[in-house]
Design a protein around this motif. Structure first.
Motif, PDB file in Angstrom:
ATOM      1  N   UNK A 153       0.843  -1.187   0.000  1.00  0.00           N
ATOM      2  CA  UNK A 153       0.000   0.000   0.000  1.00  0.00           C
ATOM      3  C   UNK A 153       0.879   1.238   0.000  1.00  0.00           C
ATOM      4  N   UNK A 154       0.841   1.971  -1.131  1.00  0.00           N
ATOM      5  CA  UNK A 154       1.637   3.190  -1.261  1.00  0.00           C
ATOM      6  C   UNK A 154       0.870   4.404  -0.761  1.00  0.00           C
ATOM      7  N   UNK A 155       1.628   5.405  -0.355  1.00  0.00           N
ATOM      8  CA  UNK A 155       1.054   6.689   0.025  1.00  0.00           C
ATOM      9  C   UNK A 155       2.111   7.774  -0.160  1.00  0.00           C
ATOM     10  N   UNK A 156       1.652   9.028  -0.144  1.00  0.00           N
ATOM     11  CA  UNK A 156       2.590  10.140  -0.181  1.00  0.00           C
ATOM     12  C   UNK A 156       2.677  10.886  -1.486  1.00  0.00           C
ATOM     13  N   UNK A 157       1.977  10.428  -2.508  1.00  0.00           N
ATOM     14  CA  UNK A 157       2.011  11.143  -3.777  1.00  0.00           C
ATOM     15  C   UNK A 157       1.225  12.449  -3.701  1.00  0.00           C
ATOM     16  N   UNK A 158       1.331  13.228  -4.769  1.00  0.00           N
ATOM     17  CA  UNK A 158       0.601  14.490  -4.810  1.00  0.00           C
ATOM     18  C   UNK A 158       1.173  15.428  -5.841  1.00  0.00           C
ATOM     19  N   UNK A 159       0.756  16.680  -5.733  1.00  0.00           N
ATOM     20  CA  UNK A 159       1.212  17.737  -6.639  1.00  0.00           C
ATOM     21  C   UNK A 159       2.301  18.543  -5.950  1.00  0.00           C
ATOM     22  N   UNK A 160       3.401  18.754  -6.659  1.00  0.00           N
ATOM     23  CA  UNK A 160       4.514  19.508  -6.088  1.00  0.00           C
ATOM     24  C   UNK A 160       5.128  20.375  -7.190  1.00  0.00           C
ATOM     25  N   UNK A 161       5.665  21.513  -6.806  1.00  0.00           N
ATOM     26  CA  UNK A 161       6.301  22.392  -7.772  1.00  0.00           C
ATOM     27  C   UNK A 161       7.700  21.887  -8.130  1.00  0.00           C
ATOM     28  N   UNK A 162       8.181  22.234  -9.312  1.00  0.00           N
ATOM     29  CA  UNK A 162       9.558  21.865  -9.659  1.00  0.00           C
ATOM     30  C   UNK A 162      10.534  22.357  -8.594  1.00  0.00           C
ATOM     31  N   UNK A 173      14.526  17.738  -5.308  1.00  0.00           N
ATOM     32  CA  UNK A 173      14.810  18.437  -6.572  1.00  0.00           C
ATOM     33  C   UNK A 173      13.971  17.869  -7.712  1.00  0.00           C
ATOM     34  N   UNK A 174      12.691  17.751  -7.460  1.00  0.00           N
ATOM     35  CA  UNK A 174      11.804  17.138  -8.438  1.00  0.00           C
ATOM     36  C   UNK A 174      11.702  17.971  -9.710  1.00  0.00           C
ATOM     37  N   UNK A 175      11.558  17.250 -10.825  1.00  0.00           N
ATOM     38  CA  UNK A 175      11.461  17.860 -12.139  1.00  0.00           C
ATOM     39  C   UNK A 175      10.133  17.454 -12.790  1.00  0.00           C
ATOM     40  N   UNK A 176       9.661  18.228 -13.750  1.00  0.00           N
ATOM     41  CA  UNK A 176       8.431  17.818 -14.455  1.00  0.00           C
ATOM     42  C   UNK A 176       8.529  16.413 -15.046  1.00  0.00           C
ATOM     43  N   UNK A 177       9.727  16.003 -15.471  1.00  0.00           N
ATOM     44  CA  UNK A 177       9.907  14.659 -16.027  1.00  0.00           C
ATOM     45  C   UNK A 177       9.709  13.550 -14.997  1.00  0.00           C
ATOM     46  N   UNK A 178       9.664  13.898 -13.728  1.00  0.00           N
ATOM     47  CA  UNK A 178       9.412  12.898 -12.688  1.00  0.00           C
ATOM     48  C   UNK A 178       7.918  12.601 -12.533  1.00  0.00           C
ATOM     49  N   UNK A 179       7.092  13.341 -13.232  1.00  0.00           N
ATOM     50  CA  UNK A 179       5.648  13.118 -13.178  1.00  0.00           C
ATOM     51  C   UNK A 179       5.322  11.709 -13.673  1.00  0.00           C
ATOM     52  N   UNK A 180       4.641  10.942 -12.821  1.00  0.00           N
ATOM     53  CA  UNK A 180       4.339   9.548 -13.153  1.00  0.00           C
ATOM     54  C   UNK A 180       3.507   8.943 -12.024  1.00  0.00           C
ATOM     55  N   UNK A 181       3.020   7.744 -12.272  1.00  0.00           N
ATOM     56  CA  UNK A 181       2.476   6.923 -11.195  1.00  0.00           C
ATOM     57  C   UNK A 181       3.624   6.051 -10.680  1.00  0.00           C
ATOM     58  N   UNK A 182       3.836   6.098  -9.388  1.00  0.00           N
ATOM     59  CA  UNK A 182       4.925   5.371  -8.763  1.00  0.00           C
ATOM     60  C   UNK A 182       4.383   4.099  -8.102  1.00  0.00           C
TER      61      UNK A 182
END
Length: 114
Positions: A5-14, A84-93
């Motif tokens: 069971x995963x948790x912790x995802x969401x929307x974050x700025x670059x 240091x998240x980047x737009x390219x990190x956008x995905x389902x993990x």
């Protein structure tokens, strides 16, 4: 019951950070390498990071130096600290256990956008 069971995802700025957590059933955690994979829209699922029972880690080149995988063997939980998240990190993990056959979680969505 075997589950992840995963948790912790969401929307974050670059440039921001998130920490993903994955709570596992002990039977698929204790003796197995654990990992995180991701799947971006229109792309194949790819390995992000993995950690052995002894704590050895391996990362995709695209996340080295920014992401850190860890595991808490008392809590049967694996984490993915993402900095240091980047737009390219956008995905389902997806969290996964390297038991044979592999066991996958349901996924948690990470969106990096301003």
């Amino acid at each position: 019951q075997v589950q992840l069971v995963e948790s912790g995802g969401g929307l974050v700025q670059p440039g921001g950070s998130l920490r993903l957590s994955c709570a596992a059933s002990r039977s698929i955690f204790k003796d197995y390498t654990m990992g995180w994979n991701r799947q971006a829209p229109g792309k194949q699922r790819e390995m992000v990071a993995m950690i052995t029972t002894g704590g050895n880690t391996n990362y995709a080149d695209s996340v080295k130096g920014r992401f850190t995988i860890s595991r808490d063997n008392d809590k049967n939980t694996v984490y993915l600290q993402m900095n240091s998240l980047k737009p390219d990190d956008t995905a389902v993990y997806y969290c996964n256990s390297y038991r044979n056959p592999r066991v996958w979680g349901q996924g948690t969505r990470v969106t990096v956008s301003s």
